[in-house]
Scaffold this motif. Sequence first.
Motif, PDB file in Angstrom:
ATOM      1  N   ARG A 235      43.368  42.867  37.596  1.00 20.14           N
ATOM      2  CA  ARG A 235      44.414  43.555  38.362  1.00 20.14           C
ATOM      3  C   ARG A 235      45.723  43.594  37.572  1.00 20.14           C
ATOM      4  NH1 ARG A 235      48.652  41.974  41.550  1.00 20.14           N
ATOM      5  NH2 ARG A 235      49.242  43.375  43.257  1.00 20.14           N
ATOM      6  N   THR A 236      46.038  42.506  36.862  1.00 18.02           N
ATOM      7  CA  THR A 236      47.250  42.482  36.061  1.00 18.02           C
ATOM      8  C   THR A 236      47.160  43.468  34.903  1.00 18.02           C
ATOM      9  OG1 THR A 236      47.622  40.154  36.616  1.00 18.02           O
ATOM     10  CG2 THR A 236      48.775  41.012  34.682  1.00 18.02           C
ATOM     11  N   LEU A 237      46.002  43.496  34.235  1.00 19.39           N
ATOM     12  CA  LEU A 237      45.817  44.452  33.145  1.00 19.39           C
ATOM     13  C   LEU A 237      45.985  45.878  33.646  1.00 19.39           C
ATOM     14  CD1 LEU A 237      42.690  42.947  31.317  1.00 19.39           C
ATOM     15  CD2 LEU A 237      45.097  42.560  30.796  1.00 19.39           C
ATOM     16  N   LEU A 238      45.435  46.158  34.827  1.00 17.52           N
ATOM     17  CA  LEU A 238      45.468  47.519  35.369  1.00 17.52           C
ATOM     18  C   LEU A 238      46.865  47.917  35.817  1.00 17.52           C
ATOM     19  CD1 LEU A 238      43.866  50.036  36.199  1.00 17.52           C
ATOM     20  CD2 LEU A 238      43.440  48.935  38.406  1.00 17.52           C
ATOM     21  N   THR A 239      47.534  47.047  36.571  1.00 12.43           N
ATOM     22  CA  THR A 239      48.838  47.429  37.115  1.00 12.43           C
ATOM     23  C   THR A 239      49.943  47.400  36.061  1.00 12.43           C
ATOM     24  OG1 THR A 239      49.175  45.148  37.882  1.00 12.43           O
ATOM     25  CG2 THR A 239      48.312  46.737  39.473  1.00 12.43           C
TER      26      THR A 239
END
Length: 452
Positions: A16-20
């Motif tokens: 989720r961190t990589l994506l956002t």
Amino acid sequence: MGMASMTAHAKPLAARTLLTYGGPLFALAYLLFFVQFYFLKFATDVLLLPPAAVGALFALAKVWDAASNPLVGSWSDRTRSRFGRRRPFLVGALPVLALGFVMLWTPPHLGTAAMIAWAAVSLFVFFTAFALYAVPHAALGAELSPDSHQRTRLFGARQMSFTLGMLLAFGAIQVAMNAAEPRAATAMLALPGALAAIALLAVTPLAIREPAGERRGGQSLRSGLRDVFTNRPARILVLVWFIEALGAGAVGTMGPYVAEYLMRRPDIVGTLPAAYVLSGVVSIPVWVRLARRFGGRDTWLAAMLLAAAAFGGMMVVQEGDLTLLFVLLSISGCAMGCGNVLAASLMADIIDLDEQRTGERKEGVYSAAMLFALKFGSSLATAVTGIVLGIAGFVPNVEQSAASLFGMRLLFAGMPCLGFLAGALIFRGFPLGGGGVPLEVAPPLRGLTRRS
């Protein structure tokens, strides 16, 4: 933070961190590359402005963009707010970014002098807003993990998204160039594109929380810049990044010219860069793994030599050699994907090293130095492009002379080849391993002392 923390295997960053963090960057890339790769041709062939004047104007706007980066970086380092150091900038830049983009592609019908003035204001608004978003975003990435390899993953995700945005920009350029009325087509693309982009770019400051705890930024812009440029690894990295940007900066700008005038295939102006962009995206996970095994320095050095060979081969490509051009563009795109990831990751390692010596976290000013090198190099390449086209006798919308075609070939392939060779020669002296490989002991950093 000591050396051990830079090589320790911290908890992996969540998907989720990589994506956002990285995902929305394709919208910023779309805005940037639509302007960077098409505005010169739009201004010369559609608005009928003098190529040298537009090239100089574009270069001045990007020099301002580059010069504003340290100001923004130092400002964000020293910002104190309940929302963090970076997020207020990320949110505040969005409406100004949209305004500048729409102004560029919806000029009123004016005389030549007034049109140049409109373009000047639009470019300065756009690039100012771009700096307000891009510098704090890069600084935020260096803060989200203390582990070198995890940051390489994070910057890899960012670069994959950013590269896809470049591909989207080329698609929009293809639509505009193939339209019966390019001026009307770009105007129709401008507002929806700007609104969609700022909506996506708002995801990062809304979804990402900055690391907890008080972090000391630099004492001032002057002291921060002094720390950067008395830091030997940082100096090498920034110089190499500048040389590569200078060599490769003309590639995107010359793409539409090469497709239309050299290859005589204006229909491929959007599809030709797909080989370059998609190979870069696909290669990034491979470079991340190689960097973890062999170190960021050695991996990037090998990629520079690969890029130089590919661009050198493009110097001999002729009108009918589409397959060869696609293959060489794929190789060069693959190699470029490496540097775009590892430069940011290695700079994050340098930021850790600086904190060990100064007791300050200056992600903003160090990220700004990298962006300054990138933008100043590309702006200088843009100025050179306009000048070389003028000297070579370029005339829009007609068959080009042999001298004009050679100038295009030199800008598109020769400059990048020389840039990568020079970068590789200098980068051999870079003293840090990076990518999860233990860092070598760096020489003393003159002028840096621990501050209480």
